[in-house]
Design an enzyme around this catalytic site. Sequence first.
Site, PDB file in Angstrom:
ATOM      1  N   ASP A 144       9.518  24.547  32.408  1.00 14.16           N
ATOM      2  CA  ASP A 144       8.925  25.595  31.588  1.00 14.16           C
ATOM      3  C   ASP A 144       8.938  26.859  32.436  1.00 14.16           C
ATOM      4  O   ASP A 144       8.791  26.791  33.657  1.00 14.16           O
ATOM      5  CB  ASP A 144       7.468  25.252  31.237  1.00 14.16           C
ATOM      6  CG  ASP A 144       7.367  23.991  30.396  1.00 14.16           C
ATOM      7  OD1 ASP A 144       8.382  23.608  29.781  1.00 14.16           O
ATOM      8  OD2 ASP A 144       6.274  23.384  30.380  1.00 14.16           O
TER       9      ASP A 144
ATOM     10  N   SER B  46       8.347  12.385  28.466  1.00 13.14           N
ATOM     11  CA  SER B  46       8.491  13.835  28.664  1.00 13.14           C
ATOM     12  C   SER B  46       9.696  14.134  29.545  1.00 13.14           C
ATOM     13  O   SER B  46       9.919  13.453  30.551  1.00 13.14           O
ATOM     14  CB  SER B  46       7.236  14.403  29.330  1.00 13.14           C
ATOM     15  OG  SER B  46       7.488  15.750  29.730  1.00 13.14           O
TER      16      SER B  46
ATOM     17  N   HIS C 135       9.809  16.478  31.450  1.00 14.39           N
ATOM     18  CA  HIS C 135       9.268  16.925  32.744  1.00 14.39           C
ATOM     19  C   HIS C 135       9.172  15.773  33.734  1.00 14.39           C
ATOM     20  O   HIS C 135       9.169  15.982  34.939  1.00 14.39           O
ATOM     21  CB  HIS C 135       7.898  17.581  32.544  1.00 14.39           C
ATOM     22  CG  HIS C 135       7.991  18.929  31.895  1.00 14.39           C
ATOM     23  ND1 HIS C 135       8.312  20.064  32.589  1.00 14.39           N
ATOM     24  CD2 HIS C 135       7.850  19.303  30.598  1.00 14.39           C
ATOM     25  CE1 HIS C 135       8.340  21.103  31.758  1.00 14.39           C
ATOM     26  NE2 HIS C 135       8.067  20.656  30.535  1.00 14.39           N
TER      27      HIS C 135
ATOM     28  N   GLU D  91       9.712  25.320  21.304  1.00 17.91           N
ATOM     29  CA  GLU D  91       9.183  25.741  22.605  1.00 17.91           C
ATOM     30  C   GLU D  91      10.160  26.705  23.253  1.00 17.91           C
ATOM     31  O   GLU D  91      11.146  26.289  23.852  1.00 17.91           O
ATOM     32  CB  GLU D  91       8.954  24.524  23.521  1.00 17.91           C
ATOM     33  CG  GLU D  91       7.843  23.594  23.043  1.00 17.91           C
ATOM     34  CD  GLU D  91       7.481  22.515  24.072  1.00 17.91           C
ATOM     35  OE1 GLU D  91       8.179  22.419  25.101  1.00 17.91           O
ATOM     36  OE2 GLU D  91       6.510  21.785  23.836  1.00 17.91           O
TER      37      GLU D  91
ATOM     38  N   HIS E  48      10.662  26.145  27.215  1.00 16.18           N
ATOM     39  CA  HIS E  48      11.117  24.879  27.808  1.00 16.18           C
ATOM     40  C   HIS E  48      12.644  24.803  27.794  1.00 16.18           C
ATOM     41  O   HIS E  48      13.266  24.776  26.738  1.00 16.18           O
ATOM     42  CB  HIS E  48      10.514  23.697  27.026  1.00 16.18           C
ATOM     43  CG  HIS E  48      10.918  22.352  27.555  1.00 16.18           C
ATOM     44  ND1 HIS E  48      10.024  21.483  28.160  1.00 16.18           N
ATOM     45  CD2 HIS E  48      12.112  21.710  27.566  1.00 16.18           C
ATOM     46  CE1 HIS E  48      10.663  20.386  28.521  1.00 16.18           C
ATOM     47  NE2 HIS E  48      11.933  20.491  28.155  1.00 16.18           N
TER      48      HIS E  48
HETATM   49 ZN   LIG Z   1       8.151  21.818  28.855  1.00 19.16          ZN
END
Ligand SMILES: [Zn+2]
Length: 297
Positions: A202, A193, A195, A245, A248
């Site tokens: 996000d 990820s 992240h 997304e 994101h």
């Molecule tokens: Zn994200």
Amino acid sequence: MTERRKKAIIRRRIFIALLAVLLAVLIALIAVIVAVIKNGSNTNNNNSSDISFVSSEQNLSEPDDSSSQEDTPSEPEVFVTPTGVELDADFGRLLLINGENALPDDYDTKVREYLVEIDPQYRNNNYVTQIHKDVYPYITAMVAAAQADGVDLRVWSPFRSYAIQNDLFQKQVNRVGGDEEKAATVVARPGTSEHNTGLCADFNMASDTFESTPMYTWMCENAENYGFILRYPKDKQHITGVIYESWHWRFVGINNAKLINELGLTLEEFIEMKNFDPAMDMYGDDSASNTAEQIID
Ligand SMILES: [Zn+2]
């Protein structure tokens, strides 16, 4: 007058005439030579004065122009935000993390010392609150600029540890009846990820409704000025491996973000275009900081 004398006079006249012609030719020749020499020296003078001066001017100015163009990238290109923050536009983070390019196992612990707390004025989530220090000035300047424009942009989910990522992933696996492959298109496995890198976030509510908010519109118009790109665009799932997304956004650097948007590429395509293979070139272009090691070095 005798015949002999007449002939002698004629011969003398012919001789004088010939001499005159010869003299005339000689004078003409000398005149031509003098003219040619004069002309030649004139054009030489012209060359050495006007033309060579111009060309020496060009010689001076042309390399100057090109060298100043070459010099520009080496001098930091500064973007001054509407709220007065100075950001380095050349600074970039092109680390590619996806289902096929996972972070090293030790990244999760090593990255901790590079994380900084995001000030509460920029976020609306107290569960995850940290971002990579390299991204901090850019993300805070972006949120401040949006807020100055009357847009309530807030960081929702920035850095996530492998443990938090694993919780999210397992919840998603349960949601889709145990199908890990399907779950991974929505929530990435730990270590795959973005992240987990600390280089993305996000925003606001991290849901599909974000697309119809003024925050999303503002991001589409301004995020590149702060080095952020929409990481998982519509109709690009076959390249990114992740669903669209709208919430994101990934930090890549200001100049990188502008170029990626201009070319209409995903990060995968952009890095491929730069002919960079993360597996082959672990310590490649340090200006782009493409490797996980460089991000936590
Ligand atoms: Zn994200």
